[in-house]
Design a protein around this motif. Sequence first.
Motif, PDB file in Angstrom:
ATOM      1  N   TYR A   4       0.868  -1.218  -0.152  1.00 39.29           N
ATOM      2  CA  TYR A   4      -0.058  -0.056  -0.140  1.00 39.29           C
ATOM      3  C   TYR A   4       0.888   1.288   0.049  1.00 39.29           C
ATOM      4  CZ  TYR A   4      -2.941   3.746   1.662  1.00 39.29           C
ATOM      5  OH  TYR A   4      -3.711   4.964   1.831  1.00 39.29           O
ATOM      6  N   GLU A 262       0.462  -7.148   8.408  1.00 42.71           N
ATOM      7  CA  GLU A 262      -0.714  -7.191   7.330  1.00 42.71           C
ATOM      8  C   GLU A 262      -0.722  -8.597   6.824  1.00 42.71           C
ATOM      9  OE1 GLU A 262      -0.431  -3.290   4.978  1.00 42.71           O
ATOM     10  OE2 GLU A 262       1.490  -3.833   5.096  1.00 42.71           O
ATOM     11  N   ARG A 312      -8.934  -0.586   5.968  1.00 46.47           N
ATOM     12  CA  ARG A 312      -8.973  -1.691   4.939  1.00 46.47           C
ATOM     13  C   ARG A 312      -9.300  -2.796   5.346  1.00 46.47           C
ATOM     14  NH1 ARG A 312      -3.929   0.259   3.581  1.00 46.47           N
ATOM     15  NH2 ARG A 312      -2.787  -1.685   4.262  1.00 46.47           N
ATOM     16  N   HIS A 313      -9.168  -3.204   6.825  1.00 42.27           N
ATOM     17  CA  HIS A 313      -9.454  -4.672   7.525  1.00 42.27           C
ATOM     18  C   HIS A 313     -10.634  -4.288   8.399  1.00 42.27           C
ATOM     19  CE1 HIS A 313      -6.324  -6.834   5.765  1.00 42.27           C
ATOM     20  NE2 HIS A 313      -5.532  -5.789   5.650  1.00 42.27           N
TER      21      HIS A 313
END
Length: 397
Positions: A4, A262, A312-313
């Motif tokens: 990212y 991640e 994002r999560h």
Amino acid sequence: MTPYTDPSTPAVPLTATPDEALRRSLGVGRRRFLSTCTAVAAGAVAAPVFGAAPALAQDRGRDHGHDHGRGQVLVPPHKRGIILYTVRDATARDPLASDLPSGFREVFKQLARHGYRQVEFAGYNQHANAPGGAGLESVEGAKLLRRWLDEYGLRAQGNHGFIPSSWPLTEADKDTFKKHLEIANILGMDHMGTGGDPTGSSYRADWDVAADKWNALGEIARREGIKLYTHNHDSAYGFLLDGGPLDDQGRPTRSSGIRKLEYFLKVTDPKLVWLEMDIFWAHVAQYKFHTYTAHDGSTRKNVFDPAALVARHNKRYPLFHAKDGVVSTTNGMGWDMVPFGTGDIDYTTFFSRVGLSNYRNPMVEDDNSPSATDPAQSLREAKISYDNMAALRKRRC
């Protein structure tokens, strides 16, 4: 996996010092602040996290979303919490030797007076002279703690407790883990976790093993109605070593640019494993880990954006440690820890960007609150931190 990158982040020369990188990558001028407000309103996740500290306030947080025209609160009153590690000197204090709050019951009473509605445990020990005795890590101890929590309108929302060291699990470790799940259920927790990273390694193979273990533990916890979480420090957001030339022990020496935690998110089951981001340590990682050596030997830049990872999560981050810091150019971490709301981490922007305010559980934490010379400091700073959290409002852009 393509790492990212934040397209709005200013370029940082690879020759810049860490201090220069921090300031150039994370600084927010007035013009960019205005564009950031627009992006937040539109649900964007590319704005930086760094900025000015929110002001002190005396708001006790009795509103449920709005406060007499001052705007929408960012942390609803029922979600304002504190990890008891912050006031560990008070729970450990001898009630026979001090007039200050001591032991769990009196500390719960004081935290409730400050306005807190949630606590996160860091073990179940207190001073032996406090009601209930020293060790409450038992079914009977949990029942006593639950009675005191209910008495003062508090809810337990996690514990930094027992995670088995064995893998595969020994029967003894499995039994102890299940005992802690039983305690968590008695206390009314939705979550149970640990204060450490899944592994201290930088190698993908070790993170694969950690993922197998946590998936197995998460399945046991799910059967008991508990969400299992792991808590990060800065190292977990460093870069995974997963390719390039091998060292003398056959281990990779270079990175694809994916960060260790991640990768852990990718290889663990989202129905079994959750995370608690310590926002201070995530910012330390932002300062420390902004370049990596790619598989081809080139040096590449990737400035970590904590709020973007959460966004994002999404629901995999139900808990935070709300720990503040001021920018430091001397300690090698980029930040010095201070009470919540008195530092430079822009929590208004962070909480706005991650959203889901009725889902997240931010717990105030300050490792340095206990003082050897000022025994009242930790509970006093707990109130300062509560007032600052209650004061956070969405910006009017």
